[in-house]
Design an enzyme around this catalytic site. Structure first.
Site, short mmCIF file in Angstrom:
data_model
loop_
_atom_site.label_atom_id
_atom_site.label_comp_id
_atom_site.label_asym_id
_atom_site.label_seq_id
_atom_site.Cartn_x
_atom_site.Cartn_y
_atom_site.Cartn_z
N ASN A 209 31.01 -59.22 -84.78
CA ASN A 209 31.09 -57.76 -84.68
C ASN A 209 32.20 -57.38 -83.72
O ASN A 209 32.92 -58.25 -83.22
CB ASN A 209 29.74 -57.18 -84.24
CG ASN A 209 29.25 -57.84 -82.96
OD1 ASN A 209 29.87 -57.73 -81.91
ND2 ASN A 209 28.12 -58.54 -83.05
N LYS A 288 34.88 -76.68 -95.20
CA LYS A 288 35.39 -75.35 -95.52
C LYS A 288 35.03 -74.97 -96.96
O LYS A 288 35.23 -75.75 -97.89
CB LYS A 288 36.92 -75.33 -95.35
CG LYS A 288 37.55 -74.00 -95.70
CD LYS A 288 39.07 -74.07 -95.56
CE LYS A 288 39.69 -72.76 -96.03
NZ LYS A 288 41.17 -72.82 -95.97
N PHE A 322 20.29 -52.04 -74.80
CA PHE A 322 21.33 -51.13 -75.27
C PHE A 322 21.06 -50.75 -76.72
O PHE A 322 20.57 -51.58 -77.50
CB PHE A 322 22.71 -51.78 -75.16
CG PHE A 322 23.37 -51.59 -73.82
CD1 PHE A 322 24.50 -50.80 -73.68
CD2 PHE A 322 22.85 -52.21 -72.70
CE1 PHE A 322 25.09 -50.62 -72.44
CE2 PHE A 322 23.44 -52.04 -71.45
CZ PHE A 322 24.57 -51.24 -71.33
N LYS A 340 10.17 -52.66 -78.21
CA LYS A 340 10.61 -53.88 -77.55
C LYS A 340 10.19 -53.96 -76.08
O LYS A 340 10.62 -54.84 -75.35
CB LYS A 340 12.13 -54.02 -77.71
CG LYS A 340 12.52 -54.01 -79.19
CD LYS A 340 13.95 -54.39 -79.45
CE LYS A 340 14.22 -54.37 -80.95
NZ LYS A 340 15.59 -54.81 -81.29
#
Length: 407
Positions: A209, A288, A322, A340
Site C-alpha cells: 500500500n 517467478k 489508526f 477492537k
C-alpha cells in the site's frame, strides 16, 4: 523546570540579537546553565561582554580560541548540552544548519551536537518566504529541529510583516514546554508500528500500500522526546527511522504480528500506525510467475487482525489504533474502537488535501470511548504525533514502570 539544565544559546548576526540579552537573562533566572556562542556578525550588534555578564560564563566566538587544553571546546559544549537554542537565527545560519556547513564556532558545535535543537528565525519577510529559505526550514523540520515561529509586526527594514524574532518570553515558554514534555514518558515503553506490509506473490512481486511510515516514525520520535524507551516495528517505508529507537524490520503482516506480540507484554503504550495488509496471497510461488493468458486470478486469504488481537490480550497497555477512511469518519472510527477494544482511535480522511499518505502533514480526529476528544487542524506529522501522545499520556494509568527489555 530549567534548574541545572545546560542550554547553549547561539546568537547570529541580525538586529534582533539585542533580544538575546533578555532571553539569556530569563534562562539564567529560571535556573539554567547558559553558555553563549556568538557569530562574529552577532558581536557587531551586541557585545560579548553583555552576554558574559548575563550568563556568568565565557562567551565563545572563535573556534580556535581554545581556553582549556583538556577539551576541544565545541565538542565539549555539544556533548554537555541538554538543549541548543539559536535565537535569533538568520537565513544564513539556517542555510548552514540545513546543509551541514561548519565554518565558525556555532555551526561547528551544532554539527557535533546530539541534543535537541530549537530555532527562532528572524529576518526580512521576503527572505523568510524565499524558496531557498523555505526549503532549508523544511529540511531542518524533517530532521526533528524544533521552531519558535517569528511574529508579525514592525521589522527593522520598515516592513510590517512576518519575520520579527519571537519575544524572549515566548521562547522561554517553548523551552519550558519541551523540558516538561521530555519527562512525561520517562521509564515507560512505547511500542509503535510504522509503514506498510508487503505480501509476496513470488520472489519479485508483492502486494502493498501507499504507507510511507512518516506518521509512525513521527510518533516514535515524539515518544523519544518525552523520555520513553521506544520500539518500532517497521515494514516498507520511504524515510529513515529516528535515531534512538529499537528498530525491528519486518516485511509481511505475519512477521509484524510476531514482532508486535513479542514486545507487547512490556509495553505501556502501543500505537498501531502501520498500514497492515488485510489479505495476502493464499499461495506464495517459489519461482517467478510467467504470463499465461490475458487475465490472472489471485486467491487471497485474510491476515490476522493485529489490532483486534492486541485489544483482546491487553492488560495494562494503552492501545491506540489508526483509522484511515474516505467517508463517515466518526462512524467508522467509533466502530473500530469498540470492536477492537482500543483506548484511542486516530482517524483521518485520507482523501483530504494534506492528510493522505506520503505527505508531511496530517489532519486527524481523536476518538475515545466517550466519542470525539479532539479535532486537530492541518499540522505537521511531528506536531500531530506530539498532540496524540499528549492525549495518550493523560489517559495512561498510573501503574508501575514497565519491565526492562532484558527481563
Amino acid at each position: 523546570m530549567l534548574t541545572n539544565k545546560t542550554i547553549i544559546l547561539g546568537i547570529t548576526g541580525g538586529i534582533a540579537a539585542y533580544k538575546a540579552a533578555t532571553l539569556c537573562s530569563r534562562l539564567v533566572q529560571a535556573g539554567a546553565k547558559v553558555h553563549v556562542i556568538m557569530t562574529e556578525s552577532a558581536a557587531r550588534f551586541i557585545t560579548p561582554l553583555t552576554l558574559q555578564t548575563l550568563s556568568r560564563n565565557p562567551v565563545h566566538i572563535d573556534t580556535f580560541d581554545e581556553r582549556d587544553p583538556a577539551v576541544v571546546s565545541h565538542i565539549h559544549l555539544a556533548d554537555h548540552a541538554d538543549l541548543i537554542v539559536v535565537a535569533p537565527a538568520t537565513a544564513n545560519a539556517i542555510g548552514k544548519m540545513a546543509n551541514g556547513l561548519a565554518d565558525d564556532m556555532l555551526s561547528t558545535t551544532l554539527l557535533a551536537a546530539t541534543s535537541p535543537v530549537l530555532v527562532a528565525p528572524a529576518m526580512n519577510v521576503h527572505m523568510y518566504e524565499h524558496p531557498a529559505v523555505a526549503q532549508n526550514l523544511q529540511t531542518l523540520v524533517d530532521r526533528g529541529v524544533m521552531f519558535v515561529d517569528p511574529g508579525e509586526g514592525q521589522l527593522a527594514c520598515g516592513y510590517v510583516a512576518k519575520g520579527r524574532l519571537a519575544e524572549p518570553e515566548e521562547i522561554v515558554h517553548a523551552i519550558e514546554e519541551w523540558f516538561s514534555r521530555s519527562r512525561k514518558l520517562a521509564g515507560k515503553h512505547v511500542l509503535v508500528t510504522a509503514g506498510g506490509t508487503m505480501e509476496r506473490l513470488d520472489p519479485v512481486r508483492y502486494l502493498t500500500n501507499d504507507s510511507s511510515g512518516k506518521m509512525g516514525f513521527a510518533i516514535a520520535e515524539a515518544a523519544l522526546l518525552m523520555g520513553a524507551e521506544v520500539t518500532v516495528v517497521a515494514g516498507r517505508t520511504t524515510v529513515e527511522p529516528p535515531a534512538g529507537v529499537k528498530l525491528v524490520q519486518i516485511e509481511s503482516a505475519q512477521q509484524m504480528l510476531e514482532a508486535v506480540t513479542a514486545h507487547f507484554e512490556t509495553a505501556d503504550i502501543v500505537v498501531k500506525a502501520a498500514a497492515v495488509a488485510d489479505y495476502r496471497p493464499a499461495r506464495q510461488q517459489e519461482q517467478k510467475l510467467k504470463k499465461t493468458g490475458e487475465t490472472l486470478t489471485l486467491e487471497l486469504e485474510r491476515t490476522t487482525d493485529i489490532l483486534q488481537l492486541l485489544g483482546e490480550r491487553k492488560t495494562h497497555q494503552l492501545l491506540v489504533g489508526f483509522a484511515a477512511e474516505t467517508q463517515q469518519i466518526a462512524h467508522y472510527a467509533m466502530d473500530k474502537l469498540t470492536r477492537k477494544n482500543c483506548d484511542l482511535i486516530v482517524a483521518n480522511d485520507v482523501s483530504a488535501e494534506g492528510a493522505g499518505f506520503n505527505g508531511d502533514t496530517n489532519i486527524v480526529q481523536l476518538y475515545g470511548k466517550e466519542g470525539l476528544i479532539q479535532e486537530l487542524p492541518l499540522l505537521s506529522k511531528r506536531e500531530t504525533a506530539s498532540r496524540i501522545l499528549e492525549v495518550a499520556v493523560q489517559r495512561l494509568p498510573h501503574l508501575p514502570q514497565s519491565r526492562s527489555f532484558g527481563e
